[in-house]
Structures are given as structure tokens and as C-alpha cells.
Motif scaffolding. Structure first.
Motif, mmCIF file in Angstrom:
data_model
loop_
_atom_site.group_PDB
_atom_site.id
_atom_site.type_symbol
_atom_site.label_atom_id
_atom_site.label_comp_id
_atom_site.label_asym_id
_atom_site.label_seq_id
_atom_site.Cartn_x
_atom_site.Cartn_y
_atom_site.Cartn_z
ATOM 1 N N ILE A 142 0.850 -1.193 0.000
ATOM 2 C CA ILE A 142 0.000 0.000 0.000
ATOM 3 C C ILE A 142 0.886 1.244 0.000
ATOM 4 C CG2 ILE A 142 -1.855 1.200 1.269
ATOM 5 C CD1 ILE A 142 -1.916 -1.692 2.822
ATOM 6 N N PRO A 143 0.709 2.143 -0.965
ATOM 7 C CA PRO A 143 1.550 3.336 -0.997
ATOM 8 C C PRO A 143 1.231 4.252 0.182
ATOM 9 C CG PRO A 143 0.278 3.094 -3.032
ATOM 10 C CD PRO A 143 -0.281 2.135 -2.043
ATOM 11 N N VAL A 144 2.244 4.902 0.707
ATOM 12 C CA VAL A 144 1.994 5.912 1.729
ATOM 13 C C VAL A 144 2.607 7.218 1.250
ATOM 14 C CG1 VAL A 144 1.846 4.440 3.736
ATOM 15 C CG2 VAL A 144 4.068 5.210 2.937
ATOM 16 N N LEU A 145 2.234 8.279 1.897
ATOM 17 C CA LEU A 145 2.723 9.584 1.481
ATOM 18 C C LEU A 145 4.089 9.846 2.091
ATOM 19 C CD1 LEU A 145 -0.594 11.568 1.820
ATOM 20 C CD2 LEU A 145 0.530 10.806 -0.284
ATOM 21 N N ALA A 146 4.766 10.754 1.456
ATOM 22 C CA ALA A 146 5.971 11.397 1.938
ATOM 23 C C ALA A 146 6.822 10.629 2.940
ATOM 24 C CB ALA A 146 5.592 12.756 2.547
ATOM 25 N N MET A 147 7.733 9.829 2.428
ATOM 26 C CA MET A 147 8.785 9.285 3.281
ATOM 27 C C MET A 147 10.086 9.916 2.814
ATOM 28 S SD MET A 147 8.043 5.296 4.039
ATOM 29 C CE MET A 147 7.597 4.820 2.388
ATOM 30 N N THR A 148 11.029 9.989 3.708
ATOM 31 C CA THR A 148 12.316 10.554 3.304
ATOM 32 C C THR A 148 13.374 9.482 3.461
ATOM 33 O OG1 THR A 148 12.920 11.241 5.519
ATOM 34 C CG2 THR A 148 11.621 12.807 4.213
ATOM 35 N N ALA A 149 14.524 9.762 2.891
ATOM 36 C CA ALA A 149 15.615 8.784 2.960
ATOM 37 C C ALA A 149 15.934 8.442 4.407
ATOM 38 C CB ALA A 149 16.847 9.337 2.253
ATOM 39 N N SER A 150 15.820 9.417 5.298
ATOM 40 C CA SER A 150 16.217 9.139 6.684
ATOM 41 C C SER A 150 15.244 8.170 7.363
ATOM 42 C CB SER A 150 16.355 10.431 7.482
ATOM 43 O OG SER A 150 15.114 11.085 7.522
ATOM 44 N N ASP A 151 14.012 8.070 6.851
ATOM 45 C CA ASP A 151 13.096 7.071 7.398
ATOM 46 C C ASP A 151 13.632 5.658 7.177
ATOM 47 O OD1 ASP A 151 11.128 8.823 8.306
ATOM 48 O OD2 ASP A 151 10.271 9.011 6.303
ATOM 49 N N PHE A 152 14.556 5.529 6.243
ATOM 50 C CA PHE A 152 15.087 4.207 5.926
ATOM 51 C C PHE A 152 16.445 3.947 6.573
ATOM 52 C CE2 PHE A 152 11.777 4.649 2.818
ATOM 53 C CZ PHE A 152 11.245 3.371 2.733
ATOM 54 N N SER A 153 16.891 4.843 7.461
ATOM 55 C CA SER A 153 18.178 4.625 8.124
ATOM 56 C C SER A 153 17.977 3.779 9.369
ATOM 57 C CB SER A 153 18.795 5.964 8.543
ATOM 58 O OG SER A 153 19.002 6.750 7.393
ATOM 59 N N LEU A 170 25.045 -4.060 3.722
ATOM 60 C CA LEU A 170 24.057 -3.022 3.434
ATOM 61 C C LEU A 170 22.699 -3.213 4.123
ATOM 62 C CD1 LEU A 170 23.822 -1.079 0.197
ATOM 63 C CD2 LEU A 170 21.715 -2.090 1.061
ATOM 64 N N PRO A 171 22.135 -4.432 4.165
ATOM 65 C CA PRO A 171 20.821 -4.577 4.814
ATOM 66 C C PRO A 171 20.796 -4.091 6.263
ATOM 67 C CG PRO A 171 21.314 -6.531 3.556
ATOM 68 C CD PRO A 171 22.553 -5.682 3.529
ATOM 69 N N HIS A 172 21.954 -4.216 6.952
ATOM 70 C CA HIS A 172 21.972 -3.790 8.351
ATOM 71 C C HIS A 172 21.745 -2.285 8.484
ATOM 72 C CE1 HIS A 172 23.136 -7.615 10.065
ATOM 73 N NE2 HIS A 172 24.042 -7.749 9.121
ATOM 74 N N TYR A 173 21.987 -1.553 7.420
ATOM 75 C CA TYR A 173 21.938 -0.092 7.493
ATOM 76 C C TYR A 173 20.598 0.465 7.016
ATOM 77 C CZ TYR A 173 26.943 -1.062 7.755
ATOM 78 O OH TYR A 173 28.176 -1.565 8.099
ATOM 79 N N ILE A 174 19.697 -0.394 6.622
ATOM 80 C CA ILE A 174 18.407 0.074 6.104
ATOM 81 C C ILE A 174 17.304 -0.405 7.040
ATOM 82 C CG2 ILE A 174 16.788 -0.078 4.170
ATOM 83 C CD1 ILE A 174 19.038 -0.208 2.292
ATOM 84 N N ASN A 175 16.439 0.520 7.380
ATOM 85 C CA ASN A 175 15.430 0.221 8.396
ATOM 86 C C ASN A 175 14.189 -0.453 7.794
ATOM 87 O OD1 ASN A 175 13.979 0.133 10.713
ATOM 88 N ND2 ASN A 175 13.465 2.311 10.741
#
Ligand code: SF4
Lengths: 335, 624
Positions: A3-14, A60-65
């Protein structure tokens, strides 16, 4: 589906894990573009899984939330296939280095591709073993000096894009760590693709193989040594875009427009071609004799592994009830 | 016409009343196309339907397409039937049916001295002896004088029996197995009616074949009546309880067990299996059964299979794989990964004679130490063993229960013999199956997920992708306690190693008490695991029947070992451990309990005979 959500930023994935690559490593740029790209897709974090194996790139996977699973050497495509079989709705990314993917993992890589499992496979290629401290890798070009090839590597390297095409991959692309716009564009195309998306990323290992892709990253040199593939367009390159590729029989050759050579002679790139023959030919172009291609080599639509399994399930007899399987075909009852 | 074929006229020829026996063992042997499997299966059903306990084992040909009559092409099917509970396919044969000289040569050594030998004399011609390596007619050999030999021209008599039916030559030859069946049924006084029914149902589109097979059967039956007095015997006693039964082999029982576990846990299952015999039997079954909640995949190798199962477990499914031989060593890598990431997968490891390819079609139990210790690092996992063909059903459910409640990989050990051996099984009703409680974590905004926190079993949460708030990273690197972050901290590593070991050890606290058969203390306790449990139990029963002070137990939980095991072991003067290896459980018991157990080892690719274990017990007890 996700399901698409609005406005995420790169930092949400840290993630909270401290990033541990050498200063100047090309992996930083890849990680940062990847997080940007993920933020732009609108796929919720919980629906994304990163799977990897062993090596610098596989951290790399360890660094992505998102969800992440770092498995053993080279086995990530198999692990990821399992994740996808368990939950086909997840967006599953596989991150492999060249040592991981082209040594131990070659079998699993090629089989995931031929099955067209809906995976996004990033092969981060620095042509050397990094984490194990600088040995030659299966993609090291002949002459590469390393700890295990002090006088220069003598073995013929594998070419990951050629392998992916030979393995019937339905999406095959190549990009380079420093070209952030190009990387984002390719990540997005891979993510949109339904089926196995394979992306080779030229990555600079600052410590053990520094500058091996300079011809693809140096602003001046790259105009003559890199082709940016564009679907449906003639294959041109060079500062003045007057160099081009044409076929002489089955052999590619570099020509210069003018002097009797017109646009009609030039090879047109078709990423949707049913047969990957020309894509394979392009994957064989290696410097310094030839310019090397970046962009999408192949992008065709075929049913995914899960779609094929679902279709096969619908064929033939309907499934038997559990009780009927328990009793088998030849049960008997004693009074 | 078919209506008249369903009965058989009882002969008036005097041949005495059948001798009553407690049990008998029959082996049918010949070329693959002699139909020995069909004959054996029919014979087994005929016994089981009268309520005898039955246990069977096929002995497939060494080569898939061996030339006709060759030693490498000999196929056999053995059936043990009894009026009391039995746990093996039998030691010595009471009847050997040898349909060619190669079959005779291969198996004559297994015939009991009082046994009957039935041969197709039409096949004992010089050409055929030669294929078996005989230089003279083996039927004339003095060695056969010890047995009662029934030399019957089966091919000829069968041809005569079906002559009136219009058949092509291959069909005529195929009827021969029903001549053999008729003859064997008479010898053991089995009711022919179920077989007549089977013939009618199987060939219902072809009345000619119904008639021919029935005629061949009757001809065999009536010919048997003419063979002389004192040949007929009967195992009359009913042993099976009331209710619905089926024959089940070890592979099918395991597969049904996994199906039941998936159903009873409500979890979908992913089965990944590389084709390698006999583990491939599970792959075939799951493919054939195609179920809504099961995804089946044939991966590129055994490592891929294990990794797919593990990835599926991470994704929220039951991940199951099976392999054998060298594949077991390959999967060690993935089991270590599953142990440190603490995910529930089940690996069925079918032991066959090794090392490496060893003797691929033969059985062994030599992968126990590998299951216990064969991974890098300190890496205990749960190890269970299937102890009889039908026991696979219970073991598969138990494996899944432990995997999903303790978040650990589980190895199920079985072997080549158990996979193909069959026994009668009381079919459970689906409503009486145990529930398998798998608790997948729900997100709780109040309490952020700690992916490596612990519940009362020391299990970590099963936090599956697709659920918001549960995002976490795992894998092969050491975890920081609770958070699961990658950690190189020395004290944390030691604590995590101890915690993972304790998690497995703790399972022992909740296991049901061991079942001790026989005296609760005394002279000898036989400790068996896996397929040896069957022969051990029958050997112990024989000893007890002879008045000896002998008890036996069968272990299904090997890692962890049951908490009450050491107490039981200490109650006997001697502890005997029979194994189809060079002494692997013995080594573990000695190491764990400092107990001087006695090993009985056999590494011939063959199961134990009951008599071998019995003899060892008697030797231990010394002259009485
Ligand atoms: S060794 Fe090379 S690839 Fe690895 S982190 Fe350092 S620079 Fe990057």
C-alpha cells in the motif's frame, strides 16, 4: 500488494546500526541513493526485505530500516526466493558483491534469474575481495594485482551482465556508484519491473582496487569510454556524440559519423527485444578497445515465478482434502 | 461373466488342516518386470485385511534398467505378518519366492532352515543360470536339499490358464504374477476375495484382463493344492484394532505429518527439496498432493533447498527441506545460520550408507554425530529421530511444534530403510490431531520490538515481514542480546552462546516421561534410536518371553536428551546401545553421563536382525 503511503524521506530508511565501510568507499553513495529511491517508491518499510550474503556490500541490509537478513556466502538469492515464496507481496531486494555473487553464489544467482523470481538483485562489483582484504575476485580483469595475484591476475573474468542475460533475466541493467542520478533511475526501473531485476553497479573499492572504473567515472574520460543505452535510440557516444556502434556481420565496431557513415548504419538499442542476442553483444563490450555500456540492457515482460506457480496450481485436478490424503487410496476398515 | 469369478472352489484334495503359526515372513523376488512389488503389496493387504499386524520392506534393484535375469536387476518385496505386534519386516524367511536364478542366488541365504522355496522352474535353464553366475542347475545343488523346494513351471501353467482369453504376449506374461499370488495365498490360507475385487476395479475397462488375471490366480491356487500335504499354514490371530487403517511407509508418514502440522498451526508451508533418493520421496508427495497452503520448489542444490526453507521461515512460513547423503553435510551451513538467526525451519536428514556416496541404496545411522555437532561454532539444534514408518507422522508434528515454539532449526533423522518400509497404520481422525501453537509477534506501539528478547521458553519473537513496527535485521552475525544489533562484544558473545544452548536444553524439562518396556530396573537395558527401535523392541520381547530381565527404550528426542534418561540408565547393570554405525549414540551417552555403555554396531548397509540383538543380550547376561 503493497500500500503506498505519502511522503517518506531517505532518513526514514536509516537503521540504528553504525555504518562501517572505509572512508571513500563507493558503497556509501549506493546506500544513500538506495534510501532516496526507496523513499520515493511509496512502498511501506514493513513490506520491504533486504537479503544479502557475505562481503562489504552484504552489510548493506543492516543499514536500512526495513526487514533484513544477512545469510551465508552467496546464498542470498535462495534465501530471498524462500522469503518471496512465503509472502509474494513483499518487495525483496538482494544485495551481493562480486565475490559473493560470482564465486559461491553463481548457481543461486542464475537459478533465481531463470525462474524469474520477483527479486531486485543488486550486484555491487568492485572486481576484488574487499572484506577478506584484497584478493582477486572472479570479476577481476586480467592483470589485476592483488594479494593472491601479486603479478597480475591470469584468470579470465566473468562478466555479470553477460551471465544475467545468459540466465534468462528479464531485466538487466548496469550503473555506476558515483552517477547518483543514473543510479536512482535504474533503481526505480528495477523496482517497477515484475520479475527478476538484475543491476550491476560498478563500485569503487578505495582500499584494494581504487580507480578501476575511472574510465566510467572521470567526467572527461567517460564521454569516450561509456555508452548510455537508451531504448529505441541509435547507440551514440563521445563528447560530440559522433561516435557510434554498428554491426559488421556478427562483430560490433566503433565508427565515426560522416565519411559515408550515416545514422542508418548505426545499431538501434532495443531493450524489449524478445531475444537477448544484441543485449549480450553489448554486454561483451569492454574497454579499452570498446566503450562500456551503462543503462538498461534488457527489459521484457514475462510471467513471474509466482504467477507461473499459481497458474500451474489452477491446472489439473483440484487439491485433495486433507482427510482423503490421510486415508490414502487403499484404506480398509476393521470392525 | 465377472460375477462368477469372485469365488473360489475349495478343493477336496486332502492336504491336511493348515498349521497355525504366530507369524510368518515371505519374500517375493525376481526381475523388476516380474511384478514382485504388486504381488507383495496384494499379499500384504490380504494379511492386513484379516487384521494381522504387517510390516513390509521393498528391496529395489541396484540398477534402474538392468538386463533381464541379471543379478543387478533383482527386485524383492518382503512381508512379515503376525497375530501379535511386530516391529520389523522379519529376520528369516518362511517362504522365498525366487522367480529366476538371480533371485535365488541373491536371497537363498535368508531362508529359514524350515522354510519353503518356491521357484519358477521354467526359468531355471542354462542361459538363466549363467546370468546368475551358476555353472550348473542350482536346483540340483545339494545345498538346496535342506529346504522344501517347490519347483513349479509357472510360466507354462500360467499360459495354459489364460489360453482361452485373447491376450497379447506381454499381457499373458503379466498374468504370471497372479498365478504366483494365487499359489502364495493358498500356502498361507489368505482370503482371495479382496484381490478378486482389486482385479475387477483395476481392469474394469477390459473384461478380458479381469478374466485372465482371475484365471491365473485360481490356477495358482489350485496348483498349490496338488503340491502335497503339510504345506499350508495360517496366521489367524487378529492383532489390529477396530477402525480405519492404511499401509504407510516412513516417507508418506513424514509428509502427512508436515501437512497436519501446517493445518494444525494455520501456517503456510514452503517445501524445498533437491531430488536425491530417498529424500526425493517427500518432494514427489508434496508435488502430487498440491495443497493450497503449501508451496513446493525443486531448487538447484541442497544448499539452496535449505536456504529457501530458511528464507521462508523468515518470511513467516513453515520452512521444510529434506536431503540425504552428502546433502546433509551441505545443509550444515544453513542450519548454523538458522540457529544463530533463531528461525524455525525443519530439515529431514535421511541417513544412507556413507561416507560420501557410499552405498546409495543402503541404510545406515552414521549421521547422528553430524546432526549433534556438525556445524561451525557452538551450535546446538534440536535433533529428533523417526523410530518406525508410521512414527514419521508424530515426529513431523513434533518437529514443527518445537521449531515454531522455540524458534530453532530442527533436524529430523530418518534412514533409507524407514523411508520405504511400511506398516499398517490406524488412520487418525483429523479432529483428534493436536493443535500446534505458533505465535507470530504482533506489533505493539507501546513496546517497540526487541527481536532478540525472550519468552518463557527462551525463544525470541517471530517477527515477520509485512507487519508494521516489526522491522529488524538478522542473519549470521552475532547478535546483541535483546536488540539483535550486530555485536562483537566478547561478554555478549559468551552470553548468547550460553543462551542458545540453554534454549535447546530447556526443551528437555517439558518432555513426557520415557516409556520403559519391561522391568523398571534390572540386568540389561537396551537403548535404541531411529530405525533400530523396531528390532530392539522385538529382541527385548523375545528375551522377556524367555524369562530374561531385559528392558528397552526407544529415543525419539536426541537433542536435547530427555531429562529422565540418566535416571533410567542407572537402574540397570548393563546398558546396551545397538546402532547402525560405529558407535555414535554410545559416544554421546558416555560423554554426557560418564556411563560405560556397551555398543553393538553394524555397518553393512542393512538393518539389524532381531536375532543379532537378542544374541548380544544373551552374551551380556553370560551363561545362565
Ligand atoms: S574494503 Fe573496499 S569495498 Fe570494502 S568497505 Fe573498504 S573500500 Fe569499501
Amino acid at each position: 500488494m503493497s500500500i503506498p503511503v505519502l511522503a517518506m524521506t531517505a532518513s526514514d530508511f536509516s537503521s540504528a546500526q553504525e555504518v562501517r565501510w572505509c572512508p571513500g568507499c563507493g558503497d556509501y553513495s549506493i546506500l544513500s541513493q538506495l534510501k532516496q529511491a526507496l523513499a520515493s517508491f511509496g512502498v511501506r518499510r514493513e513490506n520491504i526485505v533486504f537479503v544479502s550474503g557475505v562481503g562489504c556490500a552484504s552489510r548493506l541490509p543492516h543499514y536500512i530500516n526495513t526487514f533484513g537478513f544477512q545469510g551465508s556466502y552467496g546464498r542470498a538469492p535462495a534465501l530471498a526466493t524462500g522469503v518471496k515464496l512465503a509472502n509474494p507481496n513483499l518487495q525483496v531486494w538482494v544485495v551481493m558483491g562480486d565475490g559473493d555473487a560470482c564465486s559461491a553464489g553463481l548457481t543461486h544467482l542464475t537459478h533465481a534469474l531463470r525462474r524469474n523470481v520477483d527479486l531486485k538483485i543488486l550486484l555491487i562489483n568492485n572486481e576484488v575481495f574487499g572484506l577478506s582484504r584484497g584478493q582477486q575476485s572472479p570479476t577481476s580483469r586480467v592483470g589485476t594485482c592483488s594479494k593472491t595475484s601479486p603479478d597480475g591476475s591470469v584468470e579470465t573474468p566473468l562478466r555479470p551482465v553477460s551471465i544475467a542475460l545468459a540466465a534468462e533475466a528479464t531485466f538487466v541493467a548496469r550503473t555506476v556508484d558515483v552517477d547518483v542520478n543514473h543510479m536512482s533511475e535504474i533503481f526505480e526501473k528495477a523496482a517497477m519491473h515484475r520479475g527478476s531485476g538484475f543491476v550491476e553497479i560498478y563500485q569503487n573499492c578505495k582500499i584494494f582496487n581504487d580507480g578501476v572504473f575511472e574510465y566510467a567515472t572521470d567526467a572527461v574520460i567517460k564521454t569516450d569510454s561509456i555508452i548510455h543505452l537508451e531504448h529505441g535510440r541509435p547507440i551514440l557516444f563521445g563528447k560530440d556524440r559522433n561516435h557510434a556502434l554498428r554491426l559488421n556481420g556478427f562483430e560490433p565496431e566503433v565508427v565515426t559519423l560522416g565519411q559515408g557513415i550515416t545514422m542508418d548504419d548505426i545499431l538501434i538499442h532495443d531493450e524489449r527485444a524478445a531475444e537477448p542476442t544484441l543485449a549480450f553483444l553489448l554486454s561483451r563490450l569492454v574497454g579499452p578497445q570498446f566503450p562500456e555500456c551503462l543503462g538498461v540492457f534488457r527489459n521484457v515482460r514475462k510471467p513471474t515465478h509466482q504467477q507461473l506457480l499459481d497458474a500451474a496450481f489452477q491446472q489439473g485436478d483440484p487439491p485433495r482434502a486433507f482427510e482423503s490424503l490421510l486415508a490414502g487410496d487403499e484404506s480398509w476398515t476393521l470392525a | 461373466m465377472p460375477g462368477t469369478t469372485l469365488t473360489i472352489a475349495r478343493s477336496t484334495i486332502p492336504h491336511g488342516t493348515p498349521v497355525e503359526r504366530a507369524a510368518a515372513v515371505v519374500r517375493f523376488a525376481g526381475d523388476a518386470n516380474d511384478g514382485v512389488l504388486l504381488v507383495g503389496t496384494q499379499f500384504t493387504y490380504a494379511c492386513a485385511m484379516v487384521g494381522n499386524a504387517v510390516m513390509t520392506v521393498p528391496d529395489p534393484a541396484a540398477e534402474i534398467r538392468a538386463p533381464a535375469g541379471a543379478l543387478a536387476g533383482v527386485t524383492a518385496f518382503q512381508c512379515h505378518f503376525a497375530g501379535h505386534a511386530i516391529h520389523t519386516p522379519g529376520d528369516r524367511l518362511d517362504l522365498l519366492v525366487a522367480l529366476n536364478p538371480s533371485a535365488l542366488r541373491t536371497y537363498i541365504g535368508d531362508l529359514s532352515p524350515a522354510g519353503l522355496l518356491l521357484v519358477d522352474s521354467d526359468r531355471f535353464v542354462p542361459d538363466e543360470w549363467a546370468k546368475a553366475g551358476y555353472v550348473a542347475d542350482p536346483l540340483q545343488d545339494a545345498a538346496l536339499q535342506a529346504f522344501r523346494v517347490l519347483a513349479v513351471p509357472i510360466r507354462q501353467l500360467n499360459r495354459e490358464a489364460v489360453a482361452r482369453v485373447n491376450l497379447i504376449p506381454t499381457e499373458i506374461e503379466r498374468c504370471k504374477s497372479f498365478f504366483v499370488l494365487g499359489l502364495s495365498y493358498w500356502l498361507f490360507d489368505r482370503p482371495p476375495e479382496p484381490t478378486f475385487r482389486w482385479i475387477r476395479e483395476t481392469y474394469n475397462k477390459n473384461p478380458g484382463l479381469v478374466e485372465a488375471h482371475t484365471r491365473a490366480f485360481k490356477a495358482g491356487w489350485h496348483h498349490a493344492e496338488t503340491l502335497g500335504p503339510g504345506l499350508q499354514s495360517r496366521v489367524g490371530q487378529r492383532c489390529l484394532k477396530s477402525g480405519k487403517h492404511r499401509m504407510i511407509n516412513g516417507a508418506t508418514a513424514l509428509a502427512l505429518g508436515f501437512l497436519a502440522a501446517a493445518r494444525q498451526s494455520g501456517l503456510p508451508m514452503v517445501y524445498a527439496g533437491f531430488p536425491v533418493a530417498p529424500a526425493s520421496e517427500l518432494l514427489h508427495l508434496f508435488t502430487e498432493w498440491k495443497q493450497e497452503n503449501i508451496q513446493v520448489i525443486q531448487p538447484e542444490d541442497d544448499l539452496a533447498a535449505a536456504n529457501i526453507a530458511l528464507g521462508a521461515a523468515f518470511g513467516g512460513s513453515l520452512g521444510v527441506t529434506a536431503t540425504t547423503s552428502t546433502g546433509i553435510a551441505l545443509q550444515a551451513d544453513t542450519l548454523a545460520l538458522a540457529a544463530i538467526s533463531e528461525l524455525p525451519m525443519v530439515a529431514v536428514h535421511v541417513q544412507r550408507a556413507g561416507p560420501s556416496l557410499g552405498m546409495p541404496t543402503r541404510t545406515e545411522q552414521a549421521d547422528l554425530l553430524q546432526a549433534f555437532y556438525g556445524r561451525n561454532g557452538e551450535c546446538p539444534v534440536v535433533v529428533l529421530a523417526q523410530s518406525s514408518p508410521s512414527d514419521g507422522f508424530r515426529i513431523a508434528i513434533e518437529a514443527v511444534r518445537l521449531a515454531v515454539t522455540r524458534m530453532t532449526p530442527v533436524v529430523v533423522l530418518t534412514d533409507t530403510y524407514l523411508m520405504s518400509a511400511s506398516e499398517a497404520w490406524h488412520v487418525p481422525s483429523s479432529s483428534e490431531l493436536p493443535m500446534v501453537l505458533a505465535k507470530q509477534t504482533k506489533a505493539d506501539p507501546e513496546h517497540p520490538l526487541l527481536p532478540y528478547s525472550r519468552d518463557e521458553h527462551l525463544a525470541r519473537p517471530w517477527a515477520i515481514p509485512g507487519r508494521a513496527g516489526l522491522e529488524h535485521r538478522t542473519g549470521g552475525m552475532e547478535k546483541e542480546a535483546n536488540t539483535g544489533a550486530v555485536s562483537y562484544d566478547p561478554a555478549n558473545h559468551e552470553a548468547m552462546v550460553a543462551l542458545r544452548a540453554r534454549k535447546i536444553a530447556k526443551i528437555a524439562e517439558k518432555l513426557p516421561p520415557l516409556v520403559v518396556h519391561g522391568p523398571k530396573s534390572g540386568d540389561v537395558l537396551i537403548v535404541a534410536w531411529g530405525s533400530v527401535c523396531g528390532a530392539t523392541h522385538d529382541a527385548a520381547e523375545r528375551c522377556r518371553a524367555a524369562g530374561l530381565n531385559v528392558a528397552n527404550i526407544g529415543l525419539t528426542h536426541l537433542s536435547p536428551l530427555p531429562a529422565d534418561l540418566v535416571g533410567v540408565l542407572r537402574k540397570y547393570r548393563r546398558v546396551l546401545v545397538p546402532e547402525l554405525n560405529a558407535g555414535q549414540l554410545s559416544k554421546i551417552l558416555r560423554a554426557e553421563y560418564l556411563l560405560d555403555v556397551v555398543s553393538l554396531n553394524k555397518v553393512q548397509g542393512q538393518p539389524f536382525l532381531v536375532s543379532e540383538i537378542e544374541a548380544k543380550v544373551r552374551q551380556l547376561l553370560g551363561p545362565c
